[in-house]
Design an enzyme around this catalytic site. Sequence first.
Site, PDB file in Angstrom:
ATOM      1  N   TYR A   1      -1.582  -0.353  11.114  1.00 17.96           N
ATOM      2  CA  TYR A   1      -1.923  -1.275   9.867  1.00 17.96           C
ATOM      3  C   TYR A   1      -0.839  -1.024   8.879  1.00 17.96           C
ATOM      4  CZ  TYR A   1      -3.454  -1.438   4.677  1.00 17.96           C
ATOM      5  OH  TYR A   1      -3.250  -1.777   3.157  1.00 17.96           O
TER       6      TYR A   1
ATOM      7  N   THR B   1       0.912  -1.256   0.068  1.00 16.99           N
ATOM      8  CA  THR B   1      -0.011   0.014   0.202  1.00 16.99           C
ATOM      9  C   THR B   1       1.018   1.226   0.091  1.00 16.99           C
ATOM     10  OG1 THR B   1      -1.522   1.193   1.530  1.00 16.99           O
ATOM     11  CG2 THR B   1      -0.072  -0.211   2.402  1.00 16.99           C
ATOM     12  N   ASP B   2       0.365   2.531  -0.518  1.00 20.54           N
ATOM     13  CA  ASP B   2       1.067   3.617  -0.562  1.00 20.54           C
ATOM     14  C   ASP B   2       1.247   4.192   0.943  1.00 20.54           C
ATOM     15  OD1 ASP B   2      -1.420   4.451   0.291  1.00 20.54           O
ATOM     16  OD2 ASP B   2      -1.905   5.817  -1.583  1.00 20.54           O
ATOM     17  N   GLU B   3       0.234   3.476   1.910  1.00 15.79           N
ATOM     18  CA  GLU B   3       0.335   3.973   3.240  1.00 15.79           C
ATOM     19  C   GLU B   3       1.470   3.894   3.975  1.00 15.79           C
ATOM     20  OE1 GLU B   3      -2.876   3.325   5.819  1.00 15.79           O
ATOM     21  OE2 GLU B   3      -4.403   3.460   3.834  1.00 15.79           O
TER      22      GLU B   3
ATOM     23  N   LYS C   1       2.290  -3.301   7.121  1.00 16.15           N
ATOM     24  CA  LYS C   1       2.411  -3.738   5.821  1.00 16.15           C
ATOM     25  C   LYS C   1       4.090  -3.272   5.379  1.00 16.15           C
ATOM     26  CE  LYS C   1      -0.051  -4.541   2.822  1.00 16.15           C
ATOM     27  NZ  LYS C   1      -0.484  -5.754   2.215  1.00 16.15           N
TER      28      LYS C   1
ATOM     29  N   HIS D   1      -4.435  10.267  11.883  1.00 14.97           N
ATOM     30  CA  HIS D   1      -4.903  10.250  10.672  1.00 14.97           C
ATOM     31  C   HIS D   1      -3.954  10.770   9.561  1.00 14.97           C
ATOM     32  CE1 HIS D   1      -8.937  11.147   8.263  1.00 14.97           C
ATOM     33  NE2 HIS D   1      -8.182  10.515   7.646  1.00 14.97           N
TER      34      HIS D   1
HETATM   35  P1  NAD Z   1      -9.930  -7.126   2.141  1.00 10.27           P
HETATM   36  O1  NAD Z   1      -9.901  -6.676   3.835  1.00 10.27           O
HETATM   37  O2  NAD Z   1     -11.202  -6.842   1.536  1.00 10.27           O
HETATM   38  O3  NAD Z   1      -9.629  -8.539   2.040  1.00 10.27           O
HETATM   39  C1  NAD Z   1      -8.769  -9.239   2.541  1.00 10.27           C
HETATM   40  C2  NAD Z   1      -8.695 -10.866   2.170  1.00 10.27           C
HETATM   41  O4  NAD Z   1      -7.711 -11.458   2.985  1.00 10.27           O
HETATM   42  C3  NAD Z   1     -10.177 -11.524   2.783  1.00 10.27           C
HETATM   43  O5  NAD Z   1     -10.737 -11.964   1.777  1.00 10.27           O
HETATM   44  C4  NAD Z   1      -9.634 -12.080   4.162  1.00 10.27           C
HETATM   45  O6  NAD Z   1     -10.607 -13.171   4.356  1.00 10.27           O
HETATM   46  C5  NAD Z   1      -8.312 -12.695   3.659  1.00 10.27           C
HETATM   47  N1  NAD Z   1      -7.294 -12.861   4.783  1.00 10.27           N
HETATM   48  C6  NAD Z   1      -7.451 -11.987   5.855  1.00 10.27           C
HETATM   49  N2  NAD Z   1      -6.492 -12.403   6.776  1.00 10.27           N
HETATM   50  C7  NAD Z   1      -6.196 -13.895   6.345  1.00 10.27           C
HETATM   51  C8  NAD Z   1      -5.515 -14.834   6.670  1.00 10.27           C
HETATM   52  N3  NAD Z   1      -4.830 -14.809   7.943  1.00 10.27           N
HETATM   53  N4  NAD Z   1      -5.193 -15.915   5.898  1.00 10.27           N
HETATM   54  C9  NAD Z   1      -5.688 -16.126   4.681  1.00 10.27           C
HETATM   55  N5  NAD Z   1      -6.566 -15.007   4.209  1.00 10.27           N
HETATM   56  C10 NAD Z   1      -6.688 -13.914   4.987  1.00 10.27           C
HETATM   57  O7  NAD Z   1      -8.538  -6.425   1.645  1.00 10.27           O
HETATM   58  P2  NAD Z   1      -8.305  -5.380   0.283  1.00 10.27           P
HETATM   59  O8  NAD Z   1      -8.901  -4.064   0.214  1.00 10.27           O
HETATM   60  O9  NAD Z   1      -9.070  -6.161  -0.937  1.00 10.27           O
HETATM   61  O10 NAD Z   1      -6.745  -5.520   0.046  1.00 10.27           O
HETATM   62  C11 NAD Z   1      -5.994  -6.514  -0.523  1.00 10.27           C
HETATM   63  C12 NAD Z   1      -4.693  -6.308  -0.408  1.00 10.27           C
HETATM   64  O11 NAD Z   1      -4.423  -4.969  -0.914  1.00 10.27           O
HETATM   65  C13 NAD Z   1      -4.124  -5.880   1.094  1.00 10.27           C
HETATM   66  O12 NAD Z   1      -2.774  -6.504   1.124  1.00 10.27           O
HETATM   67  C14 NAD Z   1      -4.049  -4.516   1.364  1.00 10.27           C
HETATM   68  O13 NAD Z   1      -3.135  -4.098   2.331  1.00 10.27           O
HETATM   69  C15 NAD Z   1      -3.746  -4.185  -0.147  1.00 10.27           C
HETATM   70  N6  NAD Z   1      -4.014  -2.713  -0.607  1.00 10.27           N
HETATM   71  C16 NAD Z   1      -5.505  -2.578  -0.512  1.00 10.27           C
HETATM   72  C17 NAD Z   1      -5.978  -1.153  -0.848  1.00 10.27           C
HETATM   73  C18 NAD Z   1      -7.174  -0.741  -0.828  1.00 10.27           C
HETATM   74  O14 NAD Z   1      -7.317   0.601  -1.109  1.00 10.27           O
HETATM   75  N7  NAD Z   1      -8.260  -1.508  -0.467  1.00 10.27           N
HETATM   76  C19 NAD Z   1      -5.118  -0.252  -1.608  1.00 10.27           C
HETATM   77  C20 NAD Z   1      -3.662  -0.479  -1.679  1.00 10.27           C
HETATM   78  C21 NAD Z   1      -3.130  -1.784  -1.088  1.00 10.27           C
HETATM   79  O1  DAU Z   2      -4.047   4.151   0.552  1.00 11.33           O
HETATM   80  C1  DAU Z   2      -4.239   2.643   0.615  1.00 11.33           C
HETATM   81  C2  DAU Z   2      -5.213   2.258   1.661  1.00 11.33           C
HETATM   82  O2  DAU Z   2      -6.484   2.570   1.372  1.00 11.33           O
HETATM   83  C3  DAU Z   2      -5.302   0.714   1.733  1.00 11.33           C
HETATM   84  O3  DAU Z   2      -3.847   0.230   1.974  1.00 11.33           O
HETATM   85  C4  DAU Z   2      -6.132   0.392   2.871  1.00 11.33           C
HETATM   86  O4  DAU Z   2      -6.165  -1.157   2.760  1.00 11.33           O
HETATM   87  C5  DAU Z   2      -7.560   0.790   2.756  1.00 11.33           C
HETATM   88  O5  DAU Z   2      -8.493   0.554   3.775  1.00 11.33           O
HETATM   89  C6  DAU Z   2      -7.624   2.253   2.435  1.00 11.33           C
HETATM   90  O6  DAU Z   2      -7.093   3.057   3.593  1.00 11.33           O
HETATM   91  P1  DAU Z   2      -7.817   4.716   4.206  1.00 11.33           P
HETATM   92  O7  DAU Z   2      -7.705   4.695   5.501  1.00 11.33           O
HETATM   93  O8  DAU Z   2      -7.317   5.656   3.398  1.00 11.33           O
HETATM   94  O9  DAU Z   2      -9.505   4.192   3.636  1.00 11.33           O
HETATM   95  P2  DAU Z   2     -10.777   4.400   4.289  1.00 11.33           P
HETATM   96  O10 DAU Z   2     -11.608   4.136   3.251  1.00 11.33           O
HETATM   97  O11 DAU Z   2     -10.621   3.499   5.869  1.00 11.33           O
HETATM   98  O12 DAU Z   2     -10.839   5.913   4.446  1.00 11.33           O
HETATM   99  C7  DAU Z   2     -10.707   6.908   3.654  1.00 11.33           C
HETATM  100  C8  DAU Z   2     -10.526   8.411   4.013  1.00 11.33           C
HETATM  101  O13 DAU Z   2     -11.935   8.593   4.788  1.00 11.33           O
HETATM  102  C9  DAU Z   2      -9.697   8.367   5.401  1.00 11.33           C
HETATM  103  O14 DAU Z   2      -9.168   9.791   5.138  1.00 11.33           O
HETATM  104  C10 DAU Z   2     -10.303   8.518   6.761  1.00 11.33           C
HETATM  105  C11 DAU Z   2     -12.057   8.938   6.059  1.00 11.33           C
HETATM  106  N1  DAU Z   2     -12.952   8.138   6.540  1.00 11.33           N
HETATM  107  C12 DAU Z   2     -13.308   6.912   6.571  1.00 11.33           C
HETATM  108  C13 DAU Z   2     -14.188   6.381   7.157  1.00 11.33           C
HETATM  109  C14 DAU Z   2     -14.393   4.712   7.210  1.00 11.33           C
HETATM  110  C15 DAU Z   2     -14.110   8.962   7.426  1.00 11.33           C
HETATM  111  O15 DAU Z   2     -14.008  10.413   7.140  1.00 11.33           O
HETATM  112  N2  DAU Z   2     -15.033   8.438   7.741  1.00 11.33           N
HETATM  113  C16 DAU Z   2     -15.412   7.062   7.788  1.00 11.33           C
HETATM  114  O16 DAU Z   2     -16.281   6.624   8.584  1.00 11.33           O
END
Ligand code: NAD
Ligand code: DAU
Length: 351
Positions: free
Chosen positions: A157, A131-133, A161, A291
Amino acid sequence: MKNILITGGAGFIGSHVVRLFVNKYPDYNIINLDKLTYAGNLANINDIENAPNYTFVKADICDFDKMLDIFAQYNIDGVIHLAAESHVDRSIKDPFTFAKTNVMGTLSLLQAAKHHWNGDFENRRFYHISTDEVYGSLEFDGTFFTEQTSYAPHSPYSASKASSDHFVRAFQDTFGLPTVITNCSNNYGPYQFPEKLIPLFINNIRHGKPLPVYGKGENVRDWLYVVDHARAIDVIFHNGRLGDTYNIGGFNEWTNIDLIKVIIATVDRLLGNPEGESLDLITYVTDRAGHDLRYAIDSNKLKNELGWEPSLQFEEGIQKTVAWYLENQKWMDDITSGEYETYYDSMYENR
Ligand code: NAD
Ligand code: DAU
């Protein structure tokens, strides 16, 4: 590579990656390994569950013996590792689970790959999705995260990562394991668990519930349509340079409050509500601890070296996304009953 292990394929991004690979590569055997935590949902991939090149395995990546068995049983030669705990707010409440899954789980997979490949790395690849985080937070100064930006994670988190990324590089440098890492910005699109901003707010608007905006809503995120992330993963899995890192992003920055207004306008329009009706649901709440202010990805390396660019304009992507959630209310209702509601209530009673 023929036998591809995709971890976390029942989650949000993983389900799109599994769908793309199963449909695009009939000659590959796609093994989807997922523990099915609260975030894993087989309904996300029920359209491909009977495909002849697809196998689902329910397992925990932290179970090292099981990982060894799976590598041997399916003779895995490629890994796309997405399984993780992914929600920042949960990591603030329960950091142990994040360290366990994201760090130890990744280590368990790396060890299993190293053991199974046993020094023969020809046509093998371990692709870690990050992730970019991990880069921390930017100011409002027009700068971007590049592949050279130092790691500075702030949440449990992103710390977990970052740690997993370091282990992947350590296995490349120490054992020669053929790895590649990508760091992507915020994804949006169908099948995202409704604890994340966009699906949570779409569902709350539909039910006339408050929209909890953290702090002043001025934090900035860089949004990418999830199918474009899956396309990038396909390109990098096949053509990315081993040992390298690529940033993936949409050059699409939005303050949360501006994004929320777009979501409100789109939901109200599609539901036939009077314009602006749901603006009253906006409720400013206590900010998320630690945040991050702003994320913005420079994905020029990926564009220049491998030719990837986002295919969808944000206006079209958000329209498609809102429409999908409104049309798939059963998917949402099945998730937002029971355990999820209990968790959601407990998150907000502490604010
Ligand atoms: P998600 O939470 O929707 O899905 C995660 C999946 O992993 C789920 O299906 C869960 O059951 C499985 N999982 C969790 N723990 C496990 C374990 N111990 N063994 C096997 N499976 C397990 O997540 P997502 O948003 O789809 O993110 C997927 C990947 O991409 C993550 O590695 C996350 O860090 C990365 N990522 C997410 C975002 C985003 O915006 N969502 C952006 C950049 C990177
Ligand atoms: O940047 C990549 C990341 O983006 C991934 O690595 C993470 O897995 C993914 O969850 C996401 O993280 P964020 O924390 O940016 O996403 P989230 O949807 O939780 O929040 C987006 C923004 O909105 C953040 O600034 C927090 C804010 N927020 C979020 C929620 C859930 C609110 O203001 N209210 C809310 O209820």
